[in-house]
Design an enzyme around this catalytic site. Structure first.
Site, PDB file in Angstrom:
ATOM      1  CG  ASP A  26      48.336 -19.967  51.767  1.00  0.00           C
ATOM      2  OD1 ASP A  26      48.610 -20.172  50.575  1.00  0.00           O
ATOM      3  OD2 ASP A  26      49.215 -20.014  52.670  1.00  0.00           O
ATOM      4  CB  SER A  43      48.586 -23.356  52.061  1.00  0.00           C
ATOM      5  OG  SER A  43      47.375 -22.770  52.442  1.00  0.00           O
ATOM      6  NE  ARG A  73      43.406 -20.444  60.851  1.00  0.00           N
ATOM      7  CZ  ARG A  73      42.825 -19.319  60.472  1.00  0.00           C
ATOM      8  NH1 ARG A  73      42.447 -18.434  61.368  1.00  0.00           N
ATOM      9  NH2 ARG A  73      42.613 -19.046  59.195  1.00  0.00           N
TER      10      ARG A  73
HETATM   11  C1  BGC Z   1      53.174 -23.589  49.209  1.00  0.00           C
HETATM   12  C2  BGC Z   1      52.099 -22.671  48.661  1.00  0.00           C
HETATM   13  C3  BGC Z   1      51.597 -21.738  49.746  1.00  0.00           C
HETATM   14  C4  BGC Z   1      52.760 -21.015  50.417  1.00  0.00           C
HETATM   15  C5  BGC Z   1      52.308 -20.107  51.534  1.00  0.00           C
HETATM   16  C6  BGC Z   1      54.249 -22.785  49.929  1.00  0.00           C
HETATM   17  O1  BGC Z   1      55.161 -23.647  50.539  1.00  0.00           O
HETATM   18  O2  BGC Z   1      53.760 -24.332  48.185  1.00  0.00           O
HETATM   19  O3  BGC Z   1      51.031 -23.424  48.137  1.00  0.00           O
HETATM   20  O4  BGC Z   1      50.725 -20.815  49.175  1.00  0.00           O
HETATM   21  O5  BGC Z   1      53.666 -21.971  50.934  1.00  0.00           O
HETATM   22  O6  BGC Z   1      51.657 -20.808  52.540  1.00  0.00           O
END
Ligand code: BGC
Length: 469
Positions: free
Chosen positions: A195, A141, A79
């Site tokens: 995130d 994320s 996004r």
């Molecule tokens: C990632 C994290 C992320 C989470 C939620 C995980 O697979 O390693 O960095 O915060 O997913 O999106």
């Protein structure tokens, strides 16, 4: 009607997926031990939960103003957002969603970032802000080692992403280089964040007691506010501010054995069939990317043991589909059917129709399927409630707000309740907590981090100017 003995047999069959009090206590202890290791400079290398420093040390006041751009990469969609912070905790935003195909998920890092820069360019032109040189916050994320707010080295991909030549690279530099390859695109990327951090920031914008951010979606992770004196790995130059957000990356919990006592053969198979074997163990037990798969594997064994669909004419066909079609049960289904109260099981029947082409399923099979789904979701909610309790107790405030986002939490009607069941048992009686649904943490949170960075920068600039006078 199922006989009581049939239901008892199914209950016994599922017993290994229903954690006992003792098992949850062990989970709590193991998790807290990993957090301690993650924070320590000598022990960090042996920790599964790496407790990454985010360098987010300033929190929103609610008075932030100005226009910011945000990118959000980390789930099935990508996004781009234009966010107008208006003070008084108010904000307006325009969002555009771009598809991420298998091609982008498995391309090279350079191709991925070129695609991102292209979407960003299109977006700023469409919104007629291409000449405004706006600050941008990038919600990325995945686990990253940060050395500053805009420097983040990717440690590993998760959630099905697997772009080559990216692990070990600085994501901030890759994005900046891709932006520079597009003549006419002028953007100032000021912060990279997870995130969970975005979620915590967006909730803190409305409620300053928010000191934990949680995502239960495709992936699962949490962050929390830690006192700088507890962060041995933090350079002393960052210690003039009292606190810092720690990205726990608890999806990796279990890689050093912390969840072995809850790990079933189904979990083992999910891990074996994944593209990142041995990694993200906790995440594979609790998150949206994997729960539907767990249900498929459990149902398959239950059918083979004559516990479900025992009288069904399509039994062989159902077994074939369950065997040959991994991911035929999407996690979304677990939320969709949770509201089926069992008069005529319309929602479960709909799933059986879609997945197995089965009409008029036996009500008992519907009930059993719902029970299996519920056991998987409840295990997830209960386990996350335990690890969250570890963070609430670690924060140690009399009242903590947990900012939450993610499709599993948002869409499953009982998920919040399942987390609270164990939170109520494990959170220290001196501390109170509440959950707060984030309003687009990945977008607004990124804009807020960009805003507080910008505020900090402007304050330092004016201070320097005064000192020079
Ligand atoms: C990632 C994290 C992320 C989470 C939620 C995980 O697979 O390693 O960095 O915060 O997913 O999106």
């Amino acid at each position: 009607m199922s006989t009581t003995s049939e239901l008892t047999r199914l209950r016994e069959f599922l017993n290994e997926l229903i954690p006992s009090e003792d098992q949850l206590v062990r989970l709590y202890q193991n998790f807290c031990a990993q957090i301690r290791k993650g924070l320590g400079s000598k022990t960090n290398k042996d920790a599964s939960t790496k407790c990454y420093l985010t360098y987010v040390q300033d929190f929103p006041t609610g008075n932030e103003t100005g226009k910011y751009l945000a990118l959000d990469l980390g789930g099935s969609k990508f996004r781009v957002l234009l966010i107008h912070l208006k003070g008084d905790s108010e904000a307006e935003q325009i969002t555009k969603i771009y598809d991420l195909t298998e091609r982008e998920l498995h391309s090279t890092g350079v191709e991925l970032f070129d695609y991102i820069a292209k979407c960003l360019h299109e977006f700023v032109c469409e919104q007629k802000v291409d000449n405004e040189h706006m600050p941008l916050g990038f919600t990325f994320s995945f686990p990253c080692v940060q050395t500053g707010l805009s420097r983040a080295t990717l440690v590993r991909w998760t959630k099905g992403f697997n772009c080559s030549d990216t692990v070990g690279e600085d994501i901030g530099l890759m994005l900046k280089a891709a932006i520079a390859r597009r003549p006419g695109l002028r953007i100032d990327m000021v912060a990279i964040l997870n995130d969970t951090t975005g979620t915590q920031m967006s909730c803190a914008h409305r409620n300053p007691s928010c000191n934990i951010g949680l995502i239960v979606g495709t992936g699962c992770n949490a962050c929390y506010t830690e006192k700088v004196e507890n962060c041995e790995r933090l350079d002393s130059k960052y210690k003039d501010k009292p606190k810092i957000i720690i990205n726990v990356e608890w999806g990796a919990f279990g890689e050093k054995g912390g969840v072995d006592h809850l790990f079933t053969d189904y979990d083992r198979t999910v891990d074996q069939n994944s593209i990142n074997r041995g990694a993200q163990i906790f995440e594979k037990m609790v998150s949206g990317m994997y729960m539907g798969e767990l249900v498929r594997l459990i149902l398959l064994r239950a059918v083979n043991e004559n516990l479900v669909f025992a009288q069904c004419k399509l039994r062989k066909h159902i077994t074939d589909i369950l065997t040959k079609k991994p991911h035929c049960i999407e996690t979304k289904v677990l939320s969709d059917i949770a509201n089926d109260r069992g008069d005529d099981w319309p929602l479960v029947k709909d799933v059986f129709k879609q997945v197995f082409n089965l009409n008029n399923a036996d009500p008992d099979d519907c009930m059993k399927f719902k029970f299996i789904c519920d056991v998987v979701v409840k295990r997830s909610g209960n386990m996350i409630g335990v690890t969250l309790s570890g963070l609430v107790n670690k924060v140690g405030e009399s009242f903590s707000v947990i900012g939450v986002d993610g499709t599993v939490y948002r869409c499953h009607p009982n998920f919040d309740g399942y987390m609270r069941e164990t939170l109520d048992r494990f959170v220290d009686k001196d501390y109170k907590y509440d959950m707060m649904l984030s309003e687009d943490g990945s977008g607004r949170g990124a804009a807020l981090v960009a805003a507080v960075v910008h505020r900090d920068y402007m304050e330092r600039k004016s201070l320097n100017a005064k000192l020079r006078q």
